[in-house]
Motif scaffolding. Structure first.
Motif, mmCIF file in Angstrom:
data_model
loop_
_atom_site.group_PDB
_atom_site.id
_atom_site.type_symbol
_atom_site.label_atom_id
_atom_site.label_comp_id
_atom_site.label_asym_id
_atom_site.label_seq_id
_atom_site.Cartn_x
_atom_site.Cartn_y
_atom_site.Cartn_z
ATOM 1 N N ARG A 199 0.850 -1.194 0.000
ATOM 2 C CA ARG A 199 0.000 0.000 0.000
ATOM 3 C C ARG A 199 0.884 1.241 0.000
ATOM 4 O O ARG A 199 1.831 1.341 0.774
ATOM 5 C CB ARG A 199 -0.929 -0.021 1.218
ATOM 6 N N GLU A 256 -0.877 8.317 -1.661
ATOM 7 C CA GLU A 256 -1.094 9.051 -2.906
ATOM 8 C C GLU A 256 -0.034 10.132 -3.053
ATOM 9 O O GLU A 256 0.193 10.917 -2.134
ATOM 10 C CB GLU A 256 -2.486 9.683 -2.897
ATOM 11 N N ILE A 269 -1.270 -0.823 -4.275
ATOM 12 C CA ILE A 269 -2.546 -0.207 -3.946
ATOM 13 C C ILE A 269 -2.258 1.182 -3.391
ATOM 14 O O ILE A 269 -1.716 1.323 -2.293
ATOM 15 C CB ILE A 269 -3.338 -1.036 -2.917
ATOM 16 N N VAL A 285 -3.383 4.654 -1.815
ATOM 17 C CA VAL A 285 -4.495 5.091 -0.966
ATOM 18 C C VAL A 285 -4.370 6.573 -0.650
ATOM 19 O O VAL A 285 -3.274 7.133 -0.629
ATOM 20 C CB VAL A 285 -4.542 4.270 0.343
ATOM 21 N N ASP A 286 -5.514 7.201 -0.401
ATOM 22 C CA ASP A 286 -5.496 8.604 0.000
ATOM 23 C C ASP A 286 -5.290 8.701 1.507
ATOM 24 O O ASP A 286 -5.021 7.693 2.175
ATOM 25 C CB ASP A 286 -6.778 9.310 -0.446
ATOM 26 N N GLY A 327 -7.128 6.306 3.611
ATOM 27 C CA GLY A 327 -6.906 4.894 3.373
ATOM 28 C C GLY A 327 -7.726 4.287 2.269
ATOM 29 O O GLY A 327 -7.761 3.058 2.113
ATOM 30 N N LYS A 328 -8.404 5.128 1.485
ATOM 31 C CA LYS A 328 -9.231 4.624 0.394
ATOM 32 C C LYS A 328 -8.418 4.509 -0.878
ATOM 33 O O LYS A 328 -7.660 5.427 -1.230
ATOM 34 C CB LYS A 328 -10.416 5.575 0.179
ATOM 35 N N PRO A 329 -8.553 3.410 -1.607
ATOM 36 C CA PRO A 329 -7.797 3.224 -2.842
ATOM 37 C C PRO A 329 -8.110 4.290 -3.879
ATOM 38 O O PRO A 329 -9.244 4.718 -4.027
ATOM 39 C CB PRO A 329 -8.231 1.831 -3.317
#
Length: 408
Positions: free
Chosen positions: A95, A98, A393, A395-396, A399-401
């Motif tokens: 992860r 961004e 992956i 993420v912002d 924690g959202k992809p």
């Protein structure tokens, strides 16, 4: 030459090698004071070729001195990779944050560019030091009634900025002083400090301002942009931002790769070949010694500090050696290679303008550092390869992809 092979260890092969008096005399006649090492290298290479042994570091030798007309026996320790349980790279997942440049980062990027073209002048109006100045300070550090080695300094140049690091307390004390004035404060000694007795202790600092200079930054305008070869200021800003974003993405990838490797090593259980661990320990000691020499520390103090730091040096060398072996095993499993052209390019950069790359390569092949360089490049290739195969992956902050193909 006669030899016997011991393969009982999972991490190294021991070759017991005996040279005849004639071989000893020939080596002494040809190589003079380097005869012992050159003879050992020559005979060990013959054994490696006959037995199809490919060690993962330069051989380590155990044996006495040569004597003319006398047989010479020695042991060559050849590090080999132990069995390592390697992952299916397609199952790896990492992860990533961004990519983006915060306001402070943007300010720092342009400030760094302007500083590259700045002039420096002595401050002559008698004012106190302030953020952005370049100061010269003396530092005294005391704890438990003793001077703290390595924290004392005379005429140290410090930039008063917000870069943090281990000088942040010194910067804070130096700011606001007039030349000749001193300020007192305290800091907590870092847990990785070489002298174990001071770790975590309060260090009492005295910072005295000895000199004060200021930067004169150029103005970021159309004229400045044209001086740098750009048509407009917008073109310059675009180039600076593009380079800064590329650096940010490279940093994100680097940290992610290190975290990925660290997680894999936490799950892996394998012994590290002693010659490999010893190589990394030696490199750590040499780097530390060179750093302290550049700081002007006397040799006696350098030796004392290195001896005090040996437990930490050995632990760090062990971690690096484990990572190195893991990556070499991955390279071996998946058939990764480093080309001669790539090696020559690195050696050319190492040689710089003052040395012939071909001569440097010959010297490295003689002293064993060529094989070390090849392995470091191969390990780096395996690191990039592992990261490239893992699922990324992005993420912002929540924690959202999100989609970010530039980090793939």
């Amino acid at each position: 030459m006669q030899y016997a092979i011991d393969r009982s260890s999972p991490t190294e092969i021991r070759a017991q090698i005996s040279a005849s008096p004639a071989e000893v005399d020939a080596a002494i006649g040809t190589f003079k004071e380097n005869a012992r090492l050159m003879l050992a290298d020559k005979l060990t290479l013959e054994v490696m070729e006959k037995e199809s042994i490919t060690p993962v570091s330069h051989p380590m030798y155990e044996g006495g001195d040569l004597s003319a007309g006398v047989p010479y026996a020695f042991t060559a320790r050849l590090a080999i990779l132990p069995p390592i349980d390697l992952p299916d790279l397609a199952t790896l997942e990492v992860r990533l944050p961004e990519p983006g440049l915060e306001k402070e980062e943007l300010h720092g990027v342009f400030l760094a560019m302007l500083r590259h073209f700045a002039t420096v002048e002595d401050v002559k109006d008698g004012r106190a030091s302030k953020n952005g100045d370049i100061v010269q300070v003396d530092i005294e550090a005391e704890s438990k009634g003793k001077q703290v080695p390595g924290m004392q300094a005379k005429d140290l140049t410090v930039h008063l900025d917000n870069s943090g690091g281990r000088l942040k307390e010194v910067r804070a004390l130096a700011e606001g002083l007039h030349i000749g004035e001193s300020a007192h404060g305290a800091m907590t000694c870092p847990e990785d400090f070489p002298e174990a007795e001071f770790r975590g202790a309060q260090i009492n600092l005295t910072v005295t301002l000895k000199g004060l200079r200021c930067e004169k930054l150029p103005t970021l305008n159309e004229e400045f942009a044209k001086k740098l070869g750009f048509d407009t200021l917008k073109d310059l800003e675009k180039k600076v931002l593009t380079d800064a974003m590329s650096a940010k993405i490279a940093s994100i990838k680097g940290r992610a790769g290190e975290e990925l490797l660290g997680a894999l090593l936490d799950k892996a259980n394998f012994p590290v070949p002693e010659p490999v661990r010893a190589l990394f320990e030696r490199n750590e000691v040499l780097e530390g010694r060179d750093f302290m020499l550049r700081q002007g520390l006397p040799q006696e103090e350098i030796t004392k500090r290195i001896n005090a730091a040996l437990p930490d040096i050995r632990a760090k060398a062990g971690r690096h050696a484990r990572a190195h072996c893991f990556l070499l095993a991955l390279a071996q499993r998946d058939g990764l290679q480093v080309t001669e052209k790539e090696i020559d390019e690195v050696i050319t950069r190492m040689a710089g303008k003052d040395r012939d790359p071909a001569e440097l390569r010959k010297a490295m092949e003689k002293n064993g550092t060529f094989s070390d360089l090849h392995e470091r490049l191969l390990a780096a290739r395996a690191m990039d390869y592992m990261y490239s195969k893992a699922k990324k992956i992005v993420v912002d902050r929540d924690g959202k992809p999100v989609k970010a193909p530039s980090l793939a």
